[in-house]
Design a protein around this motif. Structure first.
Motif, PDB file in Angstrom:
ATOM      1  N   GLU A   1       0.847  -1.200   0.000  1.00 16.75           N
ATOM      2  CA  GLU A   1       0.000   0.000   0.000  1.00 16.75           C
ATOM      3  C   GLU A   1       0.880   1.247   0.000  1.00 16.75           C
ATOM      4  O   GLU A   1       1.916   1.281   0.654  1.00 16.75           O
ATOM      5  N   ASP A   2       0.476   2.251  -0.753  1.00 22.37           N
ATOM      6  CA  ASP A   2       1.252   3.495  -0.786  1.00 22.37           C
ATOM      7  C   ASP A   2       1.114   4.258   0.533  1.00 22.37           C
ATOM      8  O   ASP A   2       2.110   4.582   1.171  1.00 22.37           O
ATOM      9  N   ILE A   3      -0.122   4.517   0.938  1.00 23.81           N
ATOM     10  CA  ILE A   3      -0.312   5.289   2.171  1.00 23.81           C
ATOM     11  C   ILE A   3      -1.602   4.840   2.862  1.00 23.81           C
ATOM     12  O   ILE A   3      -2.619   4.660   2.205  1.00 23.81           O
TER      13      ILE A   3
ATOM     14  N   ASP B   1      -4.428   5.846   5.401  1.00 23.91           N
ATOM     15  CA  ASP B   1      -4.981   7.091   5.951  1.00 23.91           C
ATOM     16  C   ASP B   1      -6.070   6.735   6.975  1.00 23.91           C
ATOM     17  O   ASP B   1      -5.775   6.518   8.150  1.00 23.91           O
ATOM     18  N   THR B   2      -7.318   6.624   6.555  1.00 25.57           N
ATOM     19  CA  THR B   2      -8.375   6.239   7.507  1.00 25.57           C
ATOM     20  C   THR B   2      -8.264   4.761   7.886  1.00 25.57           C
ATOM     21  O   THR B   2      -8.757   4.350   8.932  1.00 25.57           O
ATOM     22  N   GLY B   3      -7.644   3.963   7.020  1.00 24.00           N
ATOM     23  CA  GLY B   3      -7.528   2.526   7.267  1.00 24.00           C
ATOM     24  C   GLY B   3      -8.685   1.746   6.658  1.00 24.00           C
ATOM     25  O   GLY B   3      -8.692   0.524   6.670  1.00 24.00           O
TER      26      GLY B   3
ATOM     27  N   THR C   1      -9.758   1.371   3.426  1.00 22.07           N
ATOM     28  CA  THR C   1      -9.421   0.558   2.255  1.00 22.07           C
ATOM     29  C   THR C   1      -8.690  -0.710   2.689  1.00 22.07           C
ATOM     30  O   THR C   1      -9.043  -1.821   2.289  1.00 22.07           O
TER      31      THR C   1
ATOM     32  N   LYS D   1      -0.095   7.222   7.843  1.00 17.41           N
ATOM     33  CA  LYS D   1      -0.534   8.558   8.297  1.00 17.41           C
ATOM     34  C   LYS D   1      -1.555   8.408   9.421  1.00 17.41           C
ATOM     35  O   LYS D   1      -2.542   7.704   9.278  1.00 17.41           O
TER      36      LYS D   1
ATOM     37  N   PHE E   1      -1.051  16.251   3.338  1.00 17.08           N
ATOM     38  CA  PHE E   1      -1.316  15.541   2.095  1.00 17.08           C
ATOM     39  C   PHE E   1      -0.029  15.448   1.293  1.00 17.08           C
ATOM     40  O   PHE E   1       0.597  16.464   0.988  1.00 17.08           O
ATOM     41  N   LEU E   2       0.365  14.214   0.948  1.00 18.75           N
ATOM     42  CA  LEU E   2       1.644  13.992   0.285  1.00 18.75           C
ATOM     43  C   LEU E   2       1.460  13.628  -1.183  1.00 18.75           C
ATOM     44  O   LEU E   2       0.474  12.964  -1.542  1.00 18.75           O
TER      45      LEU E   2
HETATM   46  P1  IMP Z   1      -7.839   5.088   3.394  1.00 23.19           P
HETATM   47  O1  IMP Z   1      -6.758   4.554   4.320  1.00 23.19           O
HETATM   48  O2  IMP Z   1      -8.912   4.100   3.122  1.00 23.19           O
HETATM   49  O3  IMP Z   1      -8.374   6.391   3.898  1.00 23.19           O
HETATM   50  O4  IMP Z   1      -7.248   5.399   1.967  1.00 23.19           O
HETATM   51  C1  IMP Z   1      -5.927   5.456   1.668  1.00 23.19           C
HETATM   52  C2  IMP Z   1      -5.833   5.874   0.220  1.00 23.19           C
HETATM   53  O5  IMP Z   1      -6.194   7.270   0.088  1.00 23.19           O
HETATM   54  C3  IMP Z   1      -4.392   5.776  -0.263  1.00 23.19           C
HETATM   55  O6  IMP Z   1      -4.114   4.522  -0.825  1.00 23.19           O
HETATM   56  C4  IMP Z   1      -4.325   6.904  -1.273  1.00 23.19           C
HETATM   57  O7  IMP Z   1      -4.793   6.450  -2.525  1.00 23.19           O
HETATM   58  C5  IMP Z   1      -5.265   7.952  -0.716  1.00 23.19           C
HETATM   59  N1  IMP Z   1      -4.526   8.933   0.122  1.00 23.19           N
HETATM   60  C6  IMP Z   1      -4.643   9.112   1.454  1.00 23.19           C
HETATM   61  N2  IMP Z   1      -3.815  10.074   1.900  1.00 23.19           N
HETATM   62  C7  IMP Z   1      -3.128  10.512   0.817  1.00 23.19           C
HETATM   63  C8  IMP Z   1      -2.097  11.499   0.614  1.00 23.19           C
HETATM   64  O8  IMP Z   1      -1.598  12.174   1.548  1.00 23.19           O
HETATM   65  N3  IMP Z   1      -1.658  11.647  -0.665  1.00 23.19           N
HETATM   66  C9  IMP Z   1      -2.146  10.932  -1.706  1.00 23.19           C
HETATM   67  N4  IMP Z   1      -3.094   9.994  -1.573  1.00 23.19           N
HETATM   68  C10 IMP Z   1      -3.588   9.785  -0.320  1.00 23.19           C
END
Ligand code: IMP
Ligand code: MG
Length: 172
Positions: free
Chosen positions: A96-98, A100-102, A104, A128, A149-150
């Motif tokens: 996974e690249d990043i 965030d909320t967890g 996905t 994050k 935001f990166l």
């Molecule tokens: P979440 O953890 O379900 O909220 O989603 C994570 C996904 O949101 C990542 O795989 C990215 O595609 C996108 N995302 C979250 N934060 C960033 C950021 O800082 N930069 C670019 N994409 C982000």
């Protein structure tokens, strides 16, 4: 014009990837890992990580879109491109690249587990903490950040900046 504030240099990214790849290679000694990258953001990270792993790997990709993430923990995750491998009995690692909320990631972990793999672990380039809504374990993470935001090194803002070799904070 949006401002790009340096967060990680290419050298900092590289040296951490080498360290994490070494740890993974030791933990999985003599086992094959099915690396599953989350599109599109992880494509560069997966390419670099895979080249430093010394265990056998196979590579696949999945694409998931989340709706409602950030506003509610019950946001929906929809898989828009699925994997092609049969992962039953296999060691799976989500790349996974990043996180965030967890949302996905937690959805993908449950999804893969339904196919009865031997194991499912997670390797993330960035972890994050700012908006974590769903408890998820990131088994291998290269860098953590509290907020912001990166972009760059695969990460986009409206599909831009993925090709930048380094990672930046985007200030709009
Ligand atoms: P979440 O953890 O379900 O909220 O989603 C994570 C996904 O949101 C990542 O795989 C990215 O595609 C996108 N995302 C979250 N934060 C960033 C950021 O800082 N930069 C670019 N994409 C982000
Ligand atoms: Mg992503």
């Amino acid at each position: 014009m949006p401002e790009l504030v340096p967060f990680l240099t290419k050298e900092e990214i590289d040296s951490k990837i080498i360290e994490v790849a070494r740890a993974i290679s030791e933990d999985y000694k003599d086992r094959e890992i099915i690396l599953i990258g989350t599109l599109k953001g992880s494509f560069i990270f997966l390419a670099d990580l895979a080249r430093h792993l010394t265990v056998p790997v196979k590579v696949d990709f999945i694409r998931a879109s989340s709706y409602g993430a950030g506003t509610t923990t019950s946001g929906k995750v929809v898989i828009t491109k699925d994997i092609n491998f049969d992962i039953k009995g296999k060691d799976v690692m989500i790349i996974e690249d990043i996180v965030d909320t967890g949302l996905t990631l937690s959805h993908l972990i449950e999804y893969f587990k339904s196919y009865e793999p031997r194991s499912v672990k997670v390797c993330a380039l960035l972890d994050k903490h700012e908006r974590r809504d769903v408890e998820v374990t990131v088994d291998y993470s290269c860098h953590t950040l509290e907020e912001g935001f990166l972009v760059g090194y695969g990460l986009d803002y409206n599909e831009e900046y993925r090709n930048l070799p380094a990672i930046y904070h985007l200030k709009l």
